[in-house]
Design an enzyme around this catalytic site. Structure first.
Site: not given
Ligand code: FAD
Ligand code: NAP
Length: 331
Positions: A157, A230, A326
């Site tokens: 991340r 998250s 994050e």
């Molecule tokens: P923004 O929120 O608009 O920006 C995020 C950051 O990036 C800011 O610092 C911004 O200045 C910068 N930025 C944006 N665009 C650019 C650009 N073109 N150039 C330079 N800087 C830039 N993330 C995960 O990794 N895994 C997930 O599974 C996941 N699930 C999510 C679920 C939900 C319901 C929500 C709401 C969020 C989730 N996220 C997840 C977080 C988010 O979706 C990601 O981080 C996504 O990549 C953010 O994209 P954005 O365009 O909305 O970025």
């Molecule tokens: P989940 O499946 O309930 O798992 C909970 C946590 O345990 C996750 O954060 C995941 O880490 C870790 N995990 C579970 N199984 C794993 C495996 N086999 N190996 C390594 N790590 C494991 O999580 P969830 O909330 O439903 O989300 C599912 C996936 O979507 C995850 O990968 C999560 O990262 C992603 N997600 C991300 C965001 C975001 O905003 N970043 C939001 C929603 C969902 P990891 O997170 O490292 O995978």
């Protein structure tokens, strides 16, 4: 001058304004503004942001579009997408073309350009696994620079764009290397189960549909309830720290990670500290996933941030682990 409302431009949906706003549809829109003379902020889909107050500066809203194949071999295809493309539109494009690599990243909100910023990841796949290179504009010089995978310094991340180069470049295009003969990653718990229930042959489309179904059942839809996904990263800790915690809390989930560290589940720590479903006013901890802080309607960014700090302090007191946000928090 009237301020610009950002309420609809970020998924927490908190009431917040910016001083000025400029959509960037092509690089000349940006070059015309350089050198930037006031504080600025690059905005994509706003799904990884929390504003604790109005932003007294210029919002650069990336809307550079386009998806094109740069080159292909018998087994792979190099796809370049404009940073302002919606990430899910790119996933849908890849699924429709039967190109593998990003199906596990289905339904992550936000833009293509933000995907490398935190090396988006889900269900056992991270962007860096399919990443080839990106193009970004240096906001001091206006020059376009190419970053390959090594230059992005991807980590869990994380990338160089969240560290040393934070806010210094606007990413304009991202190139991914997708596979015509994908090796599917279905090892992540819930995917396997859903696929087994569905039966039939494995495909890019099937995995994408399974991931979408799981996400829709567990995560808040930003159109209905405000969040940035998250709120905290899963902590990566030295083995010894994980062992001590496990001895005291035998149910603590621990997963492998890199650099001799182990990954703890931040959601589990928050849940066990008693926060799941907590609500104060409209700021809350999501009832189905404690790692997600939510805006039930009228919460301000400051109220969400106060809640985040309270969660952080309580987990630190109970487990000695400092959770790192994050989400990009604008204080
Ligand atoms: P923004 O929120 O608009 O920006 C995020 C950051 O990036 C800011 O610092 C911004 O200045 C910068 N930025 C944006 N665009 C650019 C650009 N073109 N150039 C330079 N800087 C830039 N993330 C995960 O990794 N895994 C997930 O599974 C996941 N699930 C999510 C679920 C939900 C319901 C929500 C709401 C969020 C989730 N996220 C997840 C977080 C988010 O979706 C990601 O981080 C996504 O990549 C953010 O994209 P954005 O365009 O909305 O970025
Ligand atoms: P989940 O499946 O309930 O798992 C909970 C946590 O345990 C996750 O954060 C995941 O880490 C870790 N995990 C579970 N199984 C794993 C495996 N086999 N190996 C390594 N790590 C494991 O999580 P969830 O909330 O439903 O989300 C599912 C996936 O979507 C995850 O990968 C999560 O990262 C992603 N997600 C991300 C965001 C975001 O905003 N970043 C939001 C929603 C969902 P990891 O997170 O490292 O995978």
């Amino acid at each position: 001058m009237n301020k610009i409302s950002l309420d609809q431009l970020h998924t927490f949906g908190c009431p917040v304004k910016a001083q000025t706003y400029q959509a960037i549809r092509q690089l000349d829109d940006l070059r015309d503004l350089l050198p930037l003379s006031k504080p600025y902020l690059i905005l994509g889909g706003g799904s990884n942001m929390l504003f604790t107050k109005d932003f007294e500066g210029l919002v650069l809203h990336n809307q550079i579009k386009g998806i094109q194949i740069l080159k292909e071999s018998a087994t792979e295809v190099w796809v370049e997408a404009g940073a302002g493309e919606v990430w899910q539109d790119l996933v849908n494009w890849a699924v429709a073309s039967d190109y593998g690599g990003i199906e596990n990243l289905s339904l992550i909100p936000g833009s293509v350009g933000a995907a490398p910023i935190q090396n988006i990841g889900a269900y056992g796949v991270e962007l860096e696994q399919v990443f080839d290179h990106l193009k970004a504009v240096n906001l001091e010089t206006g020059k376009v620079q190419l970053f390959d995978r090594a230059a992005c310094a991807f980590a869990y991340r994380d990338s160089i764009f969240k560290q040393a180069l934070k806010g210094k470049f606007l990413i304009s295009q991202v190139c991914l290397k997708l596979s015509k003969q994908p090796i599917f990653n279905t090892s992540y718990g819930a995917i396997q189960q859903v696929l087994e229930e569905q039966g039939g042959e494995l495909s890019v489309a099937k995995i994408s549909a399974a991931v979408c179904a799981i996400r829709q059942s567990k995560l808040p839809d930003p159109k209905e309830i405000g969040s940035a996904g998250s709120f905290f990263k899963n902590p990566l800790v030295p083995k010894e720290v994980a062992q001590i915690l496990k001895a005291n809390h035998p149910n603590l989930p621990i997963y492998p990670s890199t650099n001799g560290r182990l990954k703890l589940s931040a959601g589990w720590l928050i849940d066990q500290a008693g926060w799941k479903g907590y609500r104060k006013g409209d700021a809350g901890v999501y009832q189905h996933q404690a790692l997600v802080l939510v805006n039930h309607g009228q919460a301000t960014g400051q109220e969400i941030w106060e809640l985040a700090k309270a969660v952080q302090a309580s987990v630190q007191k109970r487990y000695g682990i400092l959770l790192e946000p994050e989400v990009n928090v604008f204080l």
